[in-house]
Design a protein around this motif. Structure first.
Motif, PDB file in Angstrom:
ATOM      1  N   TRP A 189       0.827  -1.204   0.000  1.00  0.00           N
ATOM      2  CA  TRP A 189       0.000   0.000   0.000  1.00  0.00           C
ATOM      3  C   TRP A 189       0.857   1.247   0.000  1.00  0.00           C
ATOM      4  O   TRP A 189       2.036   1.219   0.319  1.00  0.00           O
ATOM      5  N   TRP A 190       0.226   2.323  -0.397  1.00  0.00           N
ATOM      6  CA  TRP A 190       0.768   3.667  -0.304  1.00  0.00           C
ATOM      7  C   TRP A 190      -0.288   4.512   0.383  1.00  0.00           C
ATOM      8  O   TRP A 190      -1.480   4.318   0.148  1.00  0.00           O
ATOM      9  N   ILE A 191       0.148   5.442   1.191  1.00  0.00           N
ATOM     10  CA  ILE A 191      -0.745   6.502   1.650  1.00  0.00           C
ATOM     11  C   ILE A 191      -0.142   7.781   1.096  1.00  0.00           C
ATOM     12  O   ILE A 191       1.040   8.073   1.314  1.00  0.00           O
ATOM     13  N   VAL A 192      -0.958   8.478   0.317  1.00  0.00           N
ATOM     14  CA  VAL A 192      -0.502   9.715  -0.308  1.00  0.00           C
ATOM     15  C   VAL A 192      -1.389  10.855   0.159  1.00  0.00           C
ATOM     16  O   VAL A 192      -2.556  10.662   0.482  1.00  0.00           O
ATOM     17  N   ASP A 193      -0.817  12.014   0.235  1.00  0.00           N
ATOM     18  CA  ASP A 193      -1.532  13.224   0.636  1.00  0.00           C
ATOM     19  C   ASP A 193      -1.487  14.169  -0.547  1.00  0.00           C
ATOM     20  O   ASP A 193      -0.429  14.706  -0.883  1.00  0.00           O
ATOM     21  N   CYS A 194      -2.607  14.302  -1.236  1.00  0.00           N
ATOM     22  CA  CYS A 194      -2.642  15.133  -2.439  1.00  0.00           C
ATOM     23  C   CYS A 194      -3.934  15.933  -2.484  1.00  0.00           C
ATOM     24  O   CYS A 194      -4.885  15.642  -1.776  1.00  0.00           O
ATOM     25  N   GLY A 195      -3.935  16.936  -3.317  1.00  0.00           N
ATOM     26  CA  GLY A 195      -5.037  17.885  -3.350  1.00  0.00           C
ATOM     27  C   GLY A 195      -6.333  17.382  -3.933  1.00  0.00           C
ATOM     28  O   GLY A 195      -7.387  17.957  -3.673  1.00  0.00           O
ATOM     29  N   ALA A 196      -6.277  16.306  -4.723  1.00  0.00           N
ATOM     30  CA  ALA A 196      -7.495  15.864  -5.388  1.00  0.00           C
ATOM     31  C   ALA A 196      -7.441  14.366  -5.650  1.00  0.00           C
ATOM     32  O   ALA A 196      -6.352  13.793  -5.807  1.00  0.00           O
ATOM     33  N   GLU A 197      -8.610  13.774  -5.727  1.00  0.00           N
ATOM     34  CA  GLU A 197      -8.683  12.347  -6.038  1.00  0.00           C
ATOM     35  C   GLU A 197      -8.055  12.051  -7.396  1.00  0.00           C
ATOM     36  O   GLU A 197      -7.430  11.002  -7.585  1.00  0.00           O
ATOM     37  N   SER A 198      -8.178  12.971  -8.322  1.00  0.00           N
ATOM     38  CA  SER A 198      -7.610  12.756  -9.651  1.00  0.00           C
ATOM     39  C   SER A 198      -6.093  12.543  -9.579  1.00  0.00           C
ATOM     40  O   SER A 198      -5.532  11.747 -10.337  1.00  0.00           O
ATOM     41  N   ARG A 199      -5.411  13.232  -8.664  1.00  0.00           N
ATOM     42  CA  ARG A 199      -3.974  13.029  -8.492  1.00  0.00           C
ATOM     43  C   ARG A 199      -3.708  11.649  -7.893  1.00  0.00           C
ATOM     44  O   ARG A 199      -2.770  10.963  -8.307  1.00  0.00           O
ATOM     45  N   ALA A 200      -4.521  11.212  -6.936  1.00  0.00           N
ATOM     46  CA  ALA A 200      -4.361   9.879  -6.355  1.00  0.00           C
ATOM     47  C   ALA A 200      -4.538   8.811  -7.433  1.00  0.00           C
ATOM     48  O   ALA A 200      -3.803   7.821  -7.470  1.00  0.00           O
ATOM     49  N   VAL A 201      -5.493   9.019  -8.335  1.00  0.00           N
ATOM     50  CA  VAL A 201      -5.724   8.081  -9.438  1.00  0.00           C
ATOM     51  C   VAL A 201      -4.518   8.066 -10.377  1.00  0.00           C
ATOM     52  O   VAL A 201      -4.085   7.006 -10.840  1.00  0.00           O
ATOM     53  N   GLU A 202      -3.947   9.229 -10.637  1.00  0.00           N
ATOM     54  CA  GLU A 202      -2.756   9.324 -11.487  1.00  0.00           C
ATOM     55  C   GLU A 202      -1.593   8.537 -10.875  1.00  0.00           C
ATOM     56  O   GLU A 202      -0.891   7.797 -11.568  1.00  0.00           O
ATOM     57  N   ILE A 203      -1.400   8.681  -9.567  1.00  0.00           N
ATOM     58  CA  ILE A 203      -0.332   7.949  -8.875  1.00  0.00           C
ATOM     59  C   ILE A 203      -0.618   6.453  -8.930  1.00  0.00           C
ATOM     60  O   ILE A 203       0.277   5.644  -9.192  1.00  0.00           O
ATOM     61  N   ALA A 204      -1.860   6.065  -8.697  1.00  0.00           N
ATOM     62  CA  ALA A 204      -2.234   4.647  -8.736  1.00  0.00           C
ATOM     63  C   ALA A 204      -1.935   4.036 -10.107  1.00  0.00           C
ATOM     64  O   ALA A 204      -1.463   2.896 -10.201  1.00  0.00           O
ATOM     65  N   ALA A 205      -2.182   4.779 -11.169  1.00  0.00           N
ATOM     66  CA  ALA A 205      -1.905   4.283 -12.515  1.00  0.00           C
ATOM     67  C   ALA A 205      -0.406   4.046 -12.710  1.00  0.00           C
ATOM     68  O   ALA A 205       0.002   3.080 -13.354  1.00  0.00           O
ATOM     69  N   ARG A 206       0.407   4.911 -12.129  1.00  0.00           N
ATOM     70  CA  ARG A 206       1.859   4.726 -12.231  1.00  0.00           C
ATOM     71  C   ARG A 206       2.308   3.513 -11.447  1.00  0.00           C
ATOM     72  O   ARG A 206       3.181   2.767 -11.887  1.00  0.00           O
ATOM     73  N   VAL A 207       1.697   3.289 -10.268  1.00  0.00           N
ATOM     74  CA  VAL A 207       2.007   2.094  -9.493  1.00  0.00           C
ATOM     75  C   VAL A 207       1.620   0.852 -10.308  1.00  0.00           C
ATOM     76  O   VAL A 207       2.370  -0.119 -10.400  1.00  0.00           O
TER      77      VAL A 207
END
Length: 133
Positions: free
Chosen positions: A87-105
């Motif tokens: 797992w990762w816990i990320v702190d970002c401004g929007a869900e769209s950024r979390a989705v972008e990070i998830a796609a890279r993972v």
């Protein structure tokens, strides 16, 4: 906002061997990719935590037992076909950024350097219940 990215492994969705069976160079490339991604997220201040988990054969299920003694059983059970690999816990401004990070993972290289395309579940971490509660 904080989001948890859950890396899930499913034998039915991914036809790849266990990481312990990968060629050593493929493991190095995969781990290097994850380290580089984590370093980038740390540099932007978005990384809160990231951890890989041991294989599910090492899992234990714990329940509160009578008299306060824990009841521990081996896991996973025969019907288990999916498990959380990390797992990762990320702190970002929007869900769209979390989705972008998830796609890279999800695109992390696997055997032969091919992207794993592993499913990554994105869930917001709730810091407190809604005001109405």
């Amino acid at each position: 906002m904080k989001y948890m990215l859950l890396m899930q492994f499913s034998a039915k969705d991914l036809d790849i061997p266990k990481v312990e069976e990968w060629p050593v160079e493929d493991v190095r490339i995969h781990v290097g990719y994850m380290r580089d991604l984590n370093a980038e997220l740390a540099a932007t201040g978005e990384l809160v935590d990231a951890q890989g988990l041991a294989m599910p054969e090492t899992a234990r299920i714990v329940r509160a037992g009578g008299g306060g003694a824990p009841v521990v059983s081996d896991g996973p059970f025969a019907e288990t076909k999916e498990w959380v690999a990390g797992w990762w816990i990320v702190d970002c401004g929007a869900e769209s950024r979390a989705v972008e990070i998830a796609a890279r993972v999800s695109a992390a290289p696997g055997p032969g350097g091919r992207p794993l395309d592993m499913p990554i579940e994105v869930r917001r971490v709730m810091s407190e219940p809604p005001v109405e509660v």
